[in-house]
Scaffold this motif. Structure first.
Motif, PDB file in Angstrom:
ATOM      1  N   PRO A 113      34.570  22.299  32.912  1.00  8.40           N
ATOM      2  CA  PRO A 113      33.727  21.807  33.891  1.00  8.40           C
ATOM      3  C   PRO A 113      32.321  21.773  34.023  1.00  8.40           C
ATOM      4  N   ASN A 114      31.735  22.790  33.356  1.00 13.25           N
ATOM      5  CA  ASN A 114      30.262  22.774  33.164  1.00 13.25           C
ATOM      6  C   ASN A 114      29.589  21.776  32.533  1.00 13.25           C
TER       7      ASN A 114
ATOM      8  N   ALA B 119      29.310  20.994  24.592  1.00 10.61           N
ATOM      9  CA  ALA B 119      29.332  21.484  26.080  1.00 10.61           C
ATOM     10  C   ALA B 119      27.796  22.189  26.163  1.00 10.61           C
ATOM     11  N   MET B 120      27.431  22.813  25.286  1.00 11.34           N
ATOM     12  CA  MET B 120      26.115  23.489  25.032  1.00 11.34           C
ATOM     13  C   MET B 120      24.967  22.526  24.771  1.00 11.34           C
ATOM     14  N   ALA B 121      25.480  21.698  24.166  1.00 13.02           N
ATOM     15  CA  ALA B 121      24.431  20.464  23.446  1.00 13.02           C
ATOM     16  C   ALA B 121      24.332  19.801  24.769  1.00 13.02           C
ATOM     17  N   ILE B 122      25.391  19.421  25.542  1.00 11.77           N
ATOM     18  CA  ILE B 122      25.140  18.430  26.795  1.00 11.77           C
ATOM     19  C   ILE B 122      24.283  19.205  27.984  1.00 11.77           C
TER      20      ILE B 122
ATOM     21  N   VAL C 251      27.428  32.788  25.802  1.00  9.73           N
ATOM     22  CA  VAL C 251      28.639  31.974  25.178  1.00  9.73           C
ATOM     23  C   VAL C 251      29.129  32.616  23.707  1.00  9.73           C
ATOM     24  N   LYS C 252      28.205  32.651  22.752  1.00  9.70           N
ATOM     25  CA  LYS C 252      28.501  33.123  21.453  1.00  9.70           C
ATOM     26  C   LYS C 252      29.123  34.602  21.872  1.00  9.70           C
TER      27      LYS C 252
ATOM     28  N   ASP D 222      34.551  32.146  35.493  1.00  3.75           N
ATOM     29  CA  ASP D 222      33.805  31.493  36.618  1.00  3.75           C
ATOM     30  C   ASP D 222      32.111  31.239  35.878  1.00  3.75           C
ATOM     31  N   TRP D 223      31.575  32.216  35.298  1.00  2.09           N
ATOM     32  CA  TRP D 223      30.175  32.063  35.021  1.00  2.09           C
ATOM     33  C   TRP D 223      30.016  31.076  33.926  1.00  2.09           C
ATOM     34  N   LEU D 224      31.038  30.505  33.106  1.00  3.25           N
ATOM     35  CA  LEU D 224      31.096  29.702  32.137  1.00  3.25           C
ATOM     36  C   LEU D 224      31.216  28.412  32.830  1.00  3.25           C
ATOM     37  N   TYR D 225      32.514  28.078  33.120  1.00  2.00           N
ATOM     38  CA  TYR D 225      32.757  26.845  33.808  1.00  2.00           C
ATOM     39  C   TYR D 225      32.086  26.514  35.183  1.00  2.00           C
TER      40      TYR D 225
END
Ligand SMILES: Cc1cc2nc3c(=O)[nH]c(=O)nc-3n(C[C@H](O)[C@H](O)[C@H](O)COP(=O)(O)OP(=O)(O)OC[C@H]3O[C@@H](n4cnc5c(N)ncnc54)[C@H](O)[C@@H]3O)c2cc1C
Length: 387
Positions: A49-50, A304-307, A341-342, A379-382
Motif C-alpha cells: 500500500p505504501n 516500492a522504495m524506487a517509486i 526497510v533493509k 503499519d510503519w512500512l505499508y
C-alpha cells in the motif's frame, strides 16, 4: 523551486515513477534508456500500500487494478510440514488498514503501464536505445546540447551514474541466488492457494509463491545461497544447476521438491545489494532506486522504495529554495527509510531461513501471533505516506 527540464537515466520503476512525479509538479523530464525495447525482464512484484498510494497519485492505479491480482493474505507456511503457521490479511483488510490496496503483478506489466503514462504526458520524452556513460552531467550535455540543472541516476544496481557521485554506494554480491519457476494455474497443486501470497519457510532457504493473472501461472521464487555466475540480471538455469538447487531443499516437504523438479526450467538472479554511501554530488546528480540502495528481496520492497524515491525527490525539489538543499533533504529522509526497510529484510531473512532450535522457536512464536498483531508490525512500512 521550479526546474524547467531535468534528465533521468534509466526507465525502470525508479526512472518512470520519477518522471511522472516531476511532470505532475509541472517540471519537464527527458528519460534516457539503454535498452532498445522495454522487454519482459524480471518476474512478479508485490506492490504494497505504501507504493500503491503513490501509484494512485501518479494516475496509474486504476489501470493496474484492472490487471493485477489482489491477494487475500500473505500466509507463512512451514516448508517441512506444509502447515500454515500465521498470516497477514490483505484484500479489503489492507485497503481499510493502510488506505490503499496490495496487489501482485508481473514487473513488465507495471513497467508497461508506467511507460504508457509517460508517453501520454506532454511534459515527458523518452529516448530508448540510448546508453548514458561517462561523467554526468557533461556526457548528457555533449549528447543533447542541453545543460540539465539536475540529472537523476535511476540506472539500477549496475549504475554508471554512480561514478559521478563521490563516495557513492557500491554493488556487493550477497551470496544468495533467487531462482524463479512458473507453474500454470491449471496444474498447481491444492496446497498452493490460488488467491494468496505464500511464503514457505525452510531451513536456510525460503520460497514465495503467488498467482499472476496476466500470465495465468504461479510466480515462484526460491532464495538459496549460491555462487555468482556474472553480473547478469536473469539467466536460464541448466538441468544440472536445477539439480544443485533441488539439493538445497533437502528436508523440505516432498510435494514441494516434486513441484520444483517438474516446473519449467528455472531462471536465476545472483542477488546484489549496494553498500551505504552518498546518493548525490551536492550539485546536480542524484541516485534513486536500486542505483542508490539495491536490497535483498526479503521484504519485497525494492521497487516500492524506487517509486517512493522519485515521488519524494520531486516534492523536495518543489519545496526547497535551492538544489543542494533539496538533495540533502532527500538523502536524509530516504537513507533512513531505506535502512529501516533493509533491517526489516534482514529480520525476515533470519526468520525465513531459521534452522534447528531457532526454527522450532520461530514456528511456536508465529503460530501464537494473531493476524491483527502481525499486520500492526507493518503499519510503519505499508502506512507510510509522503507529505
Ligand atoms: C527475485 C526478486 C524479487 C523481487 N520482488 C520484489 C517485490 O515483490 N516488490 C518490490 O517492490 N520489489 C521487488 N524486487 C526488487 C525490484 O525488482 C527492484 O528493486 C526494482 O526493479 C528496481 O528498480 P530500478 O528502476 O531502480 O532499477 P531497474 O529496474 O534495474 O531499472 C534500471 C533501468 O536503467 C537502465 N539502464 C542501466 N544502465 C543504463 C545506462 N548506462 N544508460 C541508460 N539506461 C540504463 C536499465 O536498462 C533499466 O531499464 C525484487 C527483486 C528480485 C531480484
Amino acid at each position: 523551486m521550479h526546474l524547467d527540464r531535468i534528465a533521468i537515466v534509466g526507465a525502470g520503476m525508479a526512472g518512470l515513477a520519477a518522471a511522472l512525479s516531476f511532470s505532475r509538479l509541472g517540471m519537464a523530464c527527458d528519460i534516457f534508456e539503454e535498452a532498445h525495447d522495454l522487454v519482459e525482464v524480471g518476474a512478479g512484484l508485490q506492490m504494497s500500500p505504501n507504493a500503491s498510494a503513490i501509484l494512485h497519485e501518479l494516475g496509474v492505479l486504476g489501470d493496474l487494478e484492472s490487471i493485477w491480482t489482489e491477494p487475500r493474505e500473505i500466509g507463512l507456511v512451514s516448508a517441512t510440514s506444509l502447515k500454515k503457521l500465521a498470516f497477514v490479511p490483505l484484500g479489503e483488510f489492507a485497503r481499510k488498514r493502510w488506505n490503499s490496496p496490495y496487489g501482485v503483478l508481473h514487473r513488465a506489466t507495471l513497467q508497461r503501464v508506467l511507460l504508457a503514462a509517460v508517453e501520454r504526458n506532454p511534459l515527458c520524452t523518452i529516448r530508448l536505445g540510448t546508453p548514458i556513460r561517462g561523467n554526468l552531467p557533461h556526457s548528457l550535455r555533449d549528447l543533447t546540447g542541453i545543460s540539465y540543472p539536475l540529472v537523476i541516476g535511476a540506472d539500477g544496481v549496475w549504475s554508471n551514474a554512480r561514478s559521478s557521485v563521490p563516495d557513492a554506494p557500491q554493488p556487493d554480491f550477497s551470496r544468495n541466488i533467487a531462482w524463479r519457476f512458473t507453474i500454470p494455474l491449471s496444474e498447481a497443486p491444492g496446497w498452493l492457494e490460488p488467491d494468496c501470497v505464500t511464503a514457505f519457510m525452510g531451513p536456510s532457504t525460503h520460497l514465495v509463491a503467488y498467482p499472476l493473472k496476466e500470465t495465468g501461472a504461479f510466480n515462484i521464487v526460491a532464495i538459496a545461497s549460491g555462487i555468482s555466475p556474472s553480473a547478469t540480471w536473469e539467466a536460464q538455469a541448466s538441468e544440472s544447476q536445477r539439480g544443485m538447487l533441488i539439493k538445497q531443499f533437502s528436508g523440505w516437504h516432498p510435494e514441494i521438491i516434486a513441484l520444483l523438479s517438474r516446473s519449467d526450467r528455472p531462471t536465476f538472479w545472483p542477488l546484489h545489494e549496494v553498500t551505504s554511501g552518498r546518493w548525490h554530488n551536492g550539485r546536480d546528480v542524484v541516485l534513486i532506486g536500486d542505483a542508490a540502495h539495491a536490497m535483498m528481496p526479503f521484504s519485497a520492497q525494492g521497487a516500492a522504495m524506487a517509486i517512493e524515491d522519485g515521488f519524494v525527490l520531486a516534492n523536495e525539489v518543489k519545496k526547497a529554495g535551492s538544489l543542494p538543499a533539496a538533495l540533502a533533504s532527500f538523502e536524509h529522509q530516504r537513507t533512513s527509510r531505506a535502512s529501516k526497510v533493509k533491517a526489516r529484510g534482514s529480520f525476515n531473512r533470519f526468520a525465513y531461513h531459521a534452522r534447528g532450535p531457532f526454527r522450532i522457536g520461530r514456528d511456536i512464536v508465529l503460530s501464537l501471533r494473531p493476524p491483527q498483531s502481525l499486520a500492526a508490525d507493518l503499519d510503519w512500512l505499508y502506512g507510510y505516506r509522503v507529505s
